[in-house]
Design a protein around this motif. Structure first.
Motif, PDB file in Angstrom:
ATOM      1  N   UNK A  95      34.797  36.794  35.661  1.00  0.00           N
ATOM      2  CA  UNK A  95      35.908  36.070  35.050  1.00  0.00           C
ATOM      3  C   UNK A  95      37.029  36.982  34.557  1.00  0.00           C
ATOM      4  N   UNK A  96      36.789  38.278  34.473  1.00  0.00           N
ATOM      5  CA  UNK A  96      37.746  39.185  33.832  1.00  0.00           C
ATOM      6  C   UNK A  96      38.911  39.508  34.745  1.00  0.00           C
ATOM      7  N   UNK A  97      39.685  40.529  34.386  1.00  0.00           N
ATOM      8  CA  UNK A  97      40.921  40.868  35.078  1.00  0.00           C
ATOM      9  C   UNK A  97      40.687  41.155  36.561  1.00  0.00           C
ATOM     10  N   UNK A  98      41.746  40.982  37.340  1.00  0.00           N
ATOM     11  CA  UNK A  98      41.642  41.114  38.789  1.00  0.00           C
ATOM     12  C   UNK A  98      41.192  42.506  39.225  1.00  0.00           C
ATOM     13  N   UNK A  99      41.554  43.535  38.450  1.00  0.00           N
ATOM     14  CA  UNK A  99      41.148  44.882  38.807  1.00  0.00           C
ATOM     15  C   UNK A  99      39.648  45.062  38.826  1.00  0.00           C
ATOM     16  N   UNK A 100      38.932  44.308  37.979  1.00  0.00           N
ATOM     17  CA  UNK A 100      37.474  44.409  37.940  1.00  0.00           C
ATOM     18  C   UNK A 100      36.852  43.956  39.246  1.00  0.00           C
ATOM     19  N   UNK A 101      37.512  43.051  39.949  1.00  0.00           N
ATOM     20  CA  UNK A 101      36.991  42.587  41.237  1.00  0.00           C
ATOM     21  C   UNK A 101      36.943  43.750  42.223  1.00  0.00           C
ATOM     22  N   UNK A 102      37.966  44.604  42.209  1.00  0.00           N
ATOM     23  CA  UNK A 102      37.982  45.762  43.101  1.00  0.00           C
ATOM     24  C   UNK A 102      36.866  46.740  42.720  1.00  0.00           C
ATOM     25  N   UNK A 103      36.674  46.957  41.416  1.00  0.00           N
ATOM     26  CA  UNK A 103      35.630  47.872  40.966  1.00  0.00           C
ATOM     27  C   UNK A 103      34.234  47.333  41.263  1.00  0.00           C
ATOM     28  N   UNK A 137      32.118  33.066  41.164  1.00  0.00           N
ATOM     29  CA  UNK A 137      32.765  32.217  40.157  1.00  0.00           C
ATOM     30  C   UNK A 137      33.811  33.035  39.423  1.00  0.00           C
ATOM     31  N   UNK A 138      35.056  32.579  39.451  1.00  0.00           N
ATOM     32  CA  UNK A 138      36.173  33.276  38.814  1.00  0.00           C
ATOM     33  C   UNK A 138      37.063  32.287  38.083  1.00  0.00           C
ATOM     34  N   UNK A 139      37.990  32.834  37.306  1.00  0.00           N
ATOM     35  CA  UNK A 139      39.081  32.018  36.790  1.00  0.00           C
ATOM     36  C   UNK A 139      40.023  31.705  37.947  1.00  0.00           C
ATOM     37  N   UNK A 140      40.596  30.524  37.918  1.00  0.00           N
ATOM     38  CA  UNK A 140      41.448  30.089  39.021  1.00  0.00           C
ATOM     39  C   UNK A 140      42.597  31.048  39.279  1.00  0.00           C
ATOM     40  N   UNK A 163      42.442  37.197  44.715  1.00  0.00           N
ATOM     41  CA  UNK A 163      41.905  38.507  45.078  1.00  0.00           C
ATOM     42  C   UNK A 163      40.574  38.371  45.808  1.00  0.00           C
ATOM     43  N   UNK A 164      39.674  37.515  45.295  1.00  0.00           N
ATOM     44  CA  UNK A 164      38.372  37.326  45.935  1.00  0.00           C
ATOM     45  C   UNK A 164      38.539  36.802  47.354  1.00  0.00           C
ATOM     46  N   UNK A 165      39.473  35.874  47.540  1.00  0.00           N
ATOM     47  CA  UNK A 165      39.715  35.332  48.879  1.00  0.00           C
ATOM     48  C   UNK A 165      40.279  36.398  49.806  1.00  0.00           C
ATOM     49  N   UNK A 166      41.220  37.199  49.294  1.00  0.00           N
ATOM     50  CA  UNK A 166      41.836  38.240  50.103  1.00  0.00           C
ATOM     51  C   UNK A 166      40.820  39.287  50.535  1.00  0.00           C
ATOM     52  N   UNK A 167      39.899  39.642  49.632  1.00  0.00           N
ATOM     53  CA  UNK A 167      38.915  40.681  49.921  1.00  0.00           C
ATOM     54  C   UNK A 167      37.711  40.149  50.680  1.00  0.00           C
ATOM     55  N   UNK A 168      37.634  38.858  50.874  1.00  0.00           N
ATOM     56  CA  UNK A 168      36.513  38.283  51.615  1.00  0.00           C
ATOM     57  C   UNK A 168      35.186  38.445  50.909  1.00  0.00           C
ATOM     58  N   UNK A 169      35.177  38.351  49.571  1.00  0.00           N
ATOM     59  CA  UNK A 169      33.926  38.509  48.831  1.00  0.00           C
ATOM     60  C   UNK A 169      32.944  37.384  49.139  1.00  0.00           C
ATOM     61  N   UNK A 170      33.452  36.236  49.488  1.00  0.00           N
ATOM     62  CA  UNK A 170      32.622  35.102  49.886  1.00  0.00           C
ATOM     63  C   UNK A 170      33.483  34.191  50.755  1.00  0.00           C
ATOM     64  N   UNK A 171      32.825  33.318  51.501  1.00  0.00           N
ATOM     65  CA  UNK A 171      33.578  32.350  52.295  1.00  0.00           C
ATOM     66  C   UNK A 171      34.351  31.417  51.358  1.00  0.00           C
ATOM     67  N   UNK A 172      35.472  30.885  51.813  1.00  0.00           N
ATOM     68  CA  UNK A 172      36.293  30.032  50.935  1.00  0.00           C
ATOM     69  C   UNK A 172      35.513  28.900  50.283  1.00  0.00           C
ATOM     70  N   UNK A 173      34.579  28.302  51.010  1.00  0.00           N
ATOM     71  CA  UNK A 173      33.819  27.189  50.433  1.00  0.00           C
ATOM     72  C   UNK A 173      32.795  27.655  49.409  1.00  0.00           C
TER      73      UNK A 173
END
Length: 411
Positions: A49-57, A77-80, A85-95
């Motif tokens: 849920x935290x800042x977008x930079x944490x997703x990269x880390x 699960x993220x904040x909207x 970022x999660x979608x761009x990095x392909x961390x999971x399928x969109x659904x």
């Protein structure tokens, strides 16, 4: 909803709810054997849920999860507001990307119920909660219905209480880079029992994010040509991007006058400077342009309309000088060299991954002052001496040196 309001609710109501759930879980699980992760788990949820930079880390953590559990479906699960970022990095399928909208209280409650019911229907085998002090993420880990709940625990330290129902808990370590701690969460997922009595693997700091955002060469060239057409004074010069804004935490910003001194020196040395940021940073950019006084410094605040465009901008430049925040981490996904200021927080815990990033810190005794134990509330009253004491001339010298080194950007 204001950040301070969110923190107040999370701190007081969140702790109360975590206490109630802890008592309930203790009663209903008494005498039951401990659960273990199936050999081939079907669904694993990661809460970020935290800042977008944490997703990269968290990139190395996602890579390890895929390597260890190749048949498992990963959910995030993220904040909207951070989901791009999660979608761009392909961390999971969109659904498999789930979101909570924290812009309004009632809407957030509705999202919590909706997402919880969606996750319980899967069902989940495990959930990994990457948050340090957010009680809502801890509660979501229980509401998800996952029998195995991995997350951080304060042990005997104050300031991090998130309930006692995390049944695969590891102590938060303020002396280890957060990327290594995310990997420890994956280790805890496969532990036979908790507390663990078997040592986790010994790891060094991950050498890179293990994340890739694919671009076609034609796409990058077209974007660079558009940028140069829109700002012709950048042509035929090496381009340095500067992010001088502090975002939600203005105490993380290096002084604007220092940035102006560095930008002036770069322009005088024959380079070009682009001031980047959100539209909210336009006034800061206007003030900096007046101080710099060079035609080779341009305002690029609001120029990029998405994180993907920001990455293309990084591909088309040679150096990024930035405050601690998302841009420094996003830059690690591209070939650009980066210089990142840290003070209220430390690069030892949150520095960008990779060899192209230089962390700039003063080493002042009171730095860092933001942590999971004080709810990221500093006591410096805006007088961030840890950053003010980083003089501009040595930074300028480092920047000029970095510009002499070979770069893969826009090659």
């Amino acid at each position: 909803m204001r950040v301070q309001t969110q923190r107040w609710i999370d701190r007081w109501l969140g702790q109360l709810l975590c206490s109630v759930v802890s008592v309930w879980v203790r009663l209903v699980t008494r005498g039951r054997p401990a659960r273990s992760l199936p050999h081939e788990p079907r669904h694993i949820l990661v809460i970020l849920l935290s800042e977008m930079g944490s997703v990269v880390l968290a990139g190395p953590m996602f890579a390890t999860l895929r390597q260890r559990y190749p048949s498992a479906t990963l959910h995030v699960l993220q904040l909207k507001k951070n989901q791009e970022v999660a979608a761009l990095l392909g961390l999971a399928k969109p659904e498999h990307l789930h979101a909570l909208d924290d812009s309004a209280g009632l809407g957030l409650l509705g999202d919590i119920w909706r997402v919880s019911m969606t996750l319980r229907r899967l069902p989940l085998d495990a959930v990994i909660d990457c948050e340090l002090f957010s009680r809502i993420s801890s509660l979501m880990s229980y509401l998800s219905g996952a029998p195995l709940r991995v997350g951080f625990t304060p042990h005997t330290q104050e300031g991090l209480y998130r309930g006692s129902y995390i049944n695969r808990a590891i102590p938060y370590n303020p002396y280890q880079h957060i990327s290594k701690q995310f990997l420890s969460l994956v280790d805890a997922l496969g532990a036979d029992s908790m507390p663990r009595n078997k040592a986790a693997p010994i790891r060094g700091l991950p050498s890179d994010t293990q994340l890739v955002v694919p671009f076609e060469a034609a796409e990058l060239n077209a974007y660079r040509h558009k940028m140069l057409a829109d700002h012709p004074t950048l042509a035929d010069r090496k381009i340095v991007l500067i992010y001088a804004g502090g975002g939600l935490l203005p105490e993380r910003a290096w002084p604007a006058a220092h940035y102006a001194r560095v930008a002036r020196g770069l322009c005088q040395a024959g380079h070009a400077v682009g001031l980047i940021g959100l539209r909210d940073d336009a006034q800061l950019a206007h003030d900096l342009l007046a101080q710099i006084g060079s035609e080779f410094c341009v305002d690029l605040t609001g120029y990029t309309r998405s994180i993907r465009e920001l990455l293309m901008l990084f591909h088309g430049a040679d150096l990024l000088i930035t405050n601690d925040g998302g841009p420094g981490h996003f830059a690690s996904l591209t070939p650009i060299r980066t210089m990142v200021f840290f003070g209220p927080e430390t690069g030892r815990l949150y520095g960008p991954l990779g060899s192209r990033a230089q962390v700039l810190e003063s080493g002042l005794a009171c730095s860092p002052c933001l942590s999971a134990y004080n709810h990221r509330e500093t006591f410096c009253d805006g007088d961030n001496q840890c950053l003010k004491r980083i003089a501009p001339d040595p930074v300028l010298a480092d920047a000029l040196t970095a510009l002499t080194q070979p770069s893969q950007a826009h090659s």
